[in-house]
Design an enzyme around this catalytic site. Sequence first.
Site, PDB file in Angstrom:
ATOM      1  N   TRP A 108      32.829  47.786  37.096  1.00  0.00           N
ATOM      2  CA  TRP A 108      32.086  48.842  37.802  1.00  0.00           C
ATOM      3  C   TRP A 108      31.532  49.868  36.823  1.00  0.00           C
ATOM      4  O   TRP A 108      30.401  50.312  36.955  1.00  0.00           O
ATOM      5  CB  TRP A 108      32.956  49.497  38.876  1.00  0.00           C
ATOM      6  CG  TRP A 108      33.401  48.509  39.912  1.00  0.00           C
ATOM      7  CD1 TRP A 108      34.675  48.099  40.167  1.00  0.00           C
ATOM      8  CD2 TRP A 108      32.566  47.758  40.816  1.00  0.00           C
ATOM      9  NE1 TRP A 108      34.687  47.159  41.160  1.00  0.00           N
ATOM     10  CE2 TRP A 108      33.413  46.937  41.579  1.00  0.00           C
ATOM     11  CE3 TRP A 108      31.192  47.703  41.040  1.00  0.00           C
ATOM     12  CZ2 TRP A 108      32.934  46.065  42.570  1.00  0.00           C
ATOM     13  CZ3 TRP A 108      30.699  46.839  42.027  1.00  0.00           C
ATOM     14  CH2 TRP A 108      31.565  46.034  42.768  1.00  0.00           C
ATOM     15  N   ASP A 175      33.947  57.882  39.530  1.00  0.00           N
ATOM     16  CA  ASP A 175      33.941  56.857  40.575  1.00  0.00           C
ATOM     17  C   ASP A 175      35.388  56.675  41.042  1.00  0.00           C
ATOM     18  O   ASP A 175      36.221  56.131  40.316  1.00  0.00           O
ATOM     19  CB  ASP A 175      33.377  55.553  40.000  1.00  0.00           C
ATOM     20  CG  ASP A 175      33.379  54.403  41.004  1.00  0.00           C
ATOM     21  OD1 ASP A 175      33.861  54.597  42.135  1.00  0.00           O
ATOM     22  OD2 ASP A 175      32.899  53.310  40.638  1.00  0.00           O
ATOM     23  N   LYS A 199      37.340  50.888  50.421  1.00  0.00           N
ATOM     24  CA  LYS A 199      38.584  50.541  49.752  1.00  0.00           C
ATOM     25  C   LYS A 199      39.751  51.344  50.340  1.00  0.00           C
ATOM     26  O   LYS A 199      40.709  50.788  50.816  1.00  0.00           O
ATOM     27  CB  LYS A 199      38.501  50.810  48.238  1.00  0.00           C
ATOM     28  CG  LYS A 199      37.284  50.199  47.515  1.00  0.00           C
ATOM     29  CD  LYS A 199      37.327  48.700  47.460  1.00  0.00           C
ATOM     30  CE  LYS A 199      36.168  47.977  46.778  1.00  0.00           C
ATOM     31  NZ  LYS A 199      35.256  48.663  45.908  1.00  0.00           N
TER      32      LYS A 199
END
Length: 363
Positions: A108, A175, A199
């Site tokens: 990511w 993030d 998530k």
Amino acid sequence: MELVSKTIKKHNFFAGPAILPASVLEAAKEAVKDFSGMGLSILEISHRSKEFVAVMDEAFNSTRELLNLSDDYEVLFLTGGASSQFFMSAMNLLPQDGKVGYVNTGTWSTKAIKEAKQFGTVEEIASSKDKNFSYIPKGYNIDEKLAYLHLTSNNTISGTQMHEWPDTKVPFVCDMSSDIFSRPLDIDRYGMIYAGAQKNLGPAGTTLVIIRKDMLGKVKRQIPTMLDYNTHISKASSFNTPPVYPIYVCMLTMRWLKANGGVAGMEVKNKEKAAILYNEIDRNSLFKGAAATEDRSLMNVTFVMNNTDLEDSFMTACTEAGCLGVKGHRSVGGFRASIYNAMPKESVQVLVDVMKDFESKKG
Ligand SMILES: *Cc1c(COP(=O)(O)O)cnc(C)c1O
């Protein structure tokens, strides 16, 4: 505490979209039939109705309360996933003549770096790519002139998590897609936080964005209206139709979080759950952890088998015990048990029992 659903018998270890509290799913189901006594479904009402505006207000306020946000911070619920924040953050916050730093801790982060490079000077100041992102880099130098330092607090795929933060005055852009609301934060250090909901917060479809006001107004480039944070700040995330239902479910999850001790309460439970699983990984002769011990994630527990020939039959044993989603990401192999906030301790114990049982048969 109501945690284990009486109707859902499976143990949900999927990485994302992922487990939600049973009470949240119940309330979400009700709202599809009749929302707030309106005699209409939440799926068919105006986002400008007073009933839904109340949902937005509660979602904003709960975010503020859970993270102890001052008025210096704005809260947004946007669309486009965390992936859109990879470019939106740089587009809005990286000055043409400025410089930003990124710590590359996985898939990511790598994607975030690629997008940011379109907007200015991006320095990859540390990386753990040399060891397949199995650890968190530490002790790197940080130029105090950076406009921001981008971090990924939890690496969903490799199963690493930041447990200490770099010592700098540079504001973090972070993030937190896979560990938002899992522990208390030293919020003043963050210029921006973003998290895809699917998530640890809600269903797929919305992204929580938190921005400190002083981060804005530093870039001169033209920004399309929908990609400009100021657009969404000025309209309280309702410039256009917001993702009504995902935001509603996030709001329900935050209600559950507040009723269950908030982020401090979550941290205690998350540590306890992770310890149960890591202790078994370390004890069991068949398994070993995939991430560096000191950087192990409390959210995504990655582990591999010493004898990979046994992997398929371990997967079968997991499935037979109702433990779903335990397969590791293809880039790491082995197994990954995602044990987010909503994961009951009982489910973690079921997985541990499967591991013990498997060892007694195959070990
Ligand atoms: C899943 C994930 C993303 C991507 O989220 P999308 O909402 O699918 O764009 C980004 N960062 C992290 C840490 C993730 O776990």
